[in-house]
Scaffold this active site. Structure first.
Site, PDB file in Angstrom:
ATOM      1  N   GLY A 189       0.818  -1.211   0.000  1.00  0.00           N
ATOM      2  CA  GLY A 189       0.000   0.000   0.000  1.00  0.00           C
ATOM      3  C   GLY A 189       0.851   1.261   0.000  1.00  0.00           C
ATOM      4  CG  HIS A 448      34.099  12.564   5.571  1.00  0.00           C
ATOM      5  ND1 HIS A 448      32.891  12.809   6.194  1.00  0.00           N
ATOM      6  CD2 HIS A 448      34.559  13.767   5.148  1.00  0.00           C
ATOM      7  CE1 HIS A 448      32.647  14.119   6.164  1.00  0.00           C
ATOM      8  NE2 HIS A 448      33.638  14.718   5.516  1.00  0.00           N
TER       9      HIS A 448
END
Ligand code: NAI
Length: 469
Positions: A189, A448
């Site tokens: 849904g 990073h």
């Protein structure tokens, strides 16, 4: 060619076709029986794959309209070509089902097209339109027949595939409906509701429980609902649907509060019924052969064996989460078991992903489960608003949440709402598969700037202060 095999697998979904490949790789003479014209089952034909094609395409459309300008990219007159979007979806499905057919050939697996029926242990009949039945002699049978749309318990829903639809047809609407009512705030849904909402439909979700994605970690589900609300979806929780009907070109959904009170009615161009799926066993002849069932599912032991020697069952037709990757892993494990090896599936580490934007991904226990089991746990959380890469991408919604054992620091559950959650969750799954601790992950160097740094920081937050908040 003789119709005599070591293993015959009924059903060619992710459970069945992966099982067949593994059987063939282990030197077993293998057959697959499939009633649909194409291989791949629900997942490839009308489930995971087409829905992901539409989710991605509708995300791009939505981003072009609402997200790109903030990044300095201005597009003039973005418009939708639904036919082209559906053609992309259909081409994606075709490439995948053709890929499975290729893999069957490559591995020397014989495919029988028709409906498989177990005539007796060691014998499968294949019935195809217009042809007389063929009989396959086989030492082992694996039932991998999957699941079908369950409908709404106690209600006779008249699906017409246009106004009142299941997921099978919600991936193939001809036009964008102005309004859509989704019955069931579960995975189907919310994924398909998101697709049509992004394409322009006003989507209302009616859900029986007091939460969406029932069974999911509570705070994760709440945060996700807030995000979906911001995207324009509206929710009627604690609402039991009592009638669904089509009138003219509209659908009508009647529901009443589960706590008692006045019934309400919603009208919409399309009503999507997404209230679960049930195991599919029609025509298999299981009763005649005496295969034991349990709550509509084929009953198996821990090695996927039914009560009848030489007959096994895997995937949606048997117990456990109805997930393609769970079926695939069972397919490999049952092939290994049949070949005399030691097949194993770790049911404690099966990730689940909702492929919305942002995604929601989980592995292991929820906070509610740990509480009710009386487990002494600690929780660590890190928001994507504090992650540099997420800021750079304008994808700061959501968080990573770690749940670890208080005394041992062993990771018990990880829940992520955020961009790329469905990929990031696997770092936690591998950690849990090895019985790892939060500290193991928090001390693993992460590149990073990446979104995965939020996973590291959430792990750190279970036993120390995170570094970036
Ligand atoms: P679901 O079981 O996930 O959700 C159905 C929802 O309908 C539940 O929240 C239930 O409380 C609600 N409901 C039931 N009867 C109701 C009523 N009368 N009124 C209001 N609400 C009612 O089932 P769903 O979404 O149809 O998915 C079926 C299966 O397919 C699930 O097992 C799911 O895991 C699997 N699936 C997984 C996907 C993924 O992993 N991304 C994608 C699509 C399906």
């Amino acid at each position: 060619m003789s119709n005599s095999f070591d293993v015959t697998i009924i059903g060619s979904g992710p459970g069945g076709y992966v099982c067949a490949i593994k059987c063939a790789q282990l030197g077993l003479k293998t057959a697959v029986v499939e009633k649909s014209p194409t291989l791949g089952g629900t997942c490839l034909n009308v489930g995971c794959i087409p829905s992901k094609a539409l989710l991605h395409a509708s995300e791009v459309y939505h981003e072009a309209q609402h997200g790109m300008a903030d990044l300095g990219v201005k597009a003039q007159k973005v418009s939708l070509d639904l036919n082209a979007m559906m053609a992309h979806k259909d081409a994606t499905v075709k490439a995948n089902v053709d890929g499975v057919a290729f893999l069957m050939k490559k591995n020397g697996i014989e495919v029988f097209h028709g409906t498989g029926r177990i005539a007796e242990p060691g014998k499968v009949e294949v019935i195809s339109d217009g042809d007389s039945a063929q009989t396959i002699e086989t030492k082992n049978i694996v039932i991998a027949t999957g699941s079908e749309v369950a409908g709404i318990p106690g209600l006779d829903v008249a699906f017409d595939d246009q106004t009142i639809v299941s997921s099978d047809h919600a991936i193939a609407l001809d036009n964008v409906p102005k309004s859509m009512v989704v019955i069931g705030g579960g995975v189907i849904g919310l994924e398909l509701g998101s697709v049509w909402s992004r394409l322009g439909a006003k989507v209302k979700v009616v859900e029986y429980l007091d939460t969406i994605l029932g069974g999911m970690d509570g705070s994760t589900s709440k945060q996700f609902q807030r995000i979906l609300k911001k995207q324009g979806l509206t929710f009627h929780l604690k609402s039991k649907v009592t009638a669904v009907e089509a009138f003219g070109k509209k659908g009508k959904v009647k529901f009443e509060p589960t706590d008692g009170g006045e019934a309400q009615t919603l009208e919409a161009d399309v009503v999507l019924v997404a209230t679960g799926r049930r195991p599919f066993t029609t025509g298999l002849g299981l009763e005649d052969v005496g295969v034991e069932m349990e709550r509509g599912m084929v009953k198996t032991d821990a090695h996927w064996r039914t009560n009848i020697q030489g007959i096994y069952a895997i995937g949606d037709v048997t117990s456990g989460p109805m997930l393609a990757h769970k079926a695939e892993d069972e397919g490999v494990a049952v092939a290994e078991t049949i070949a005399g090896q030691h097949g194993h599936v770790n049911y404690g580490v099966i990730p689940s992903v909702v492929y919305t934007m942002p995604e929601v991904a989980s592995v292991g226990a929820t906070e509610e489960q740990l509480k009710s089991d009386g487990v002494d746990y600690v929780s660590g959380q890190f928001p994507f608003t504090a992650n540099g890469r997420a800021r750079a991408m304008n994808a700061t919604e959501g968080f990573v949440k770690f749940l670890a054992h208080k005394a041992t620091d062993k990771v018990l559950g990880v829940h992520i709402v955020g961009f790329g959650a469905g990929d990031m969750i696997h770092e936690a799954a591998v950690l849990m598969e090895f019985g790892g601790s939060s500290e193991d992950l928090a001390r693993t160097c992460h590149a990073h700037p990446t979104l995965s740094e939020a996973v590291k920081e959430a792990a750190l937050a279970t036993f120390a202060k995170p570094l970036h908040i």
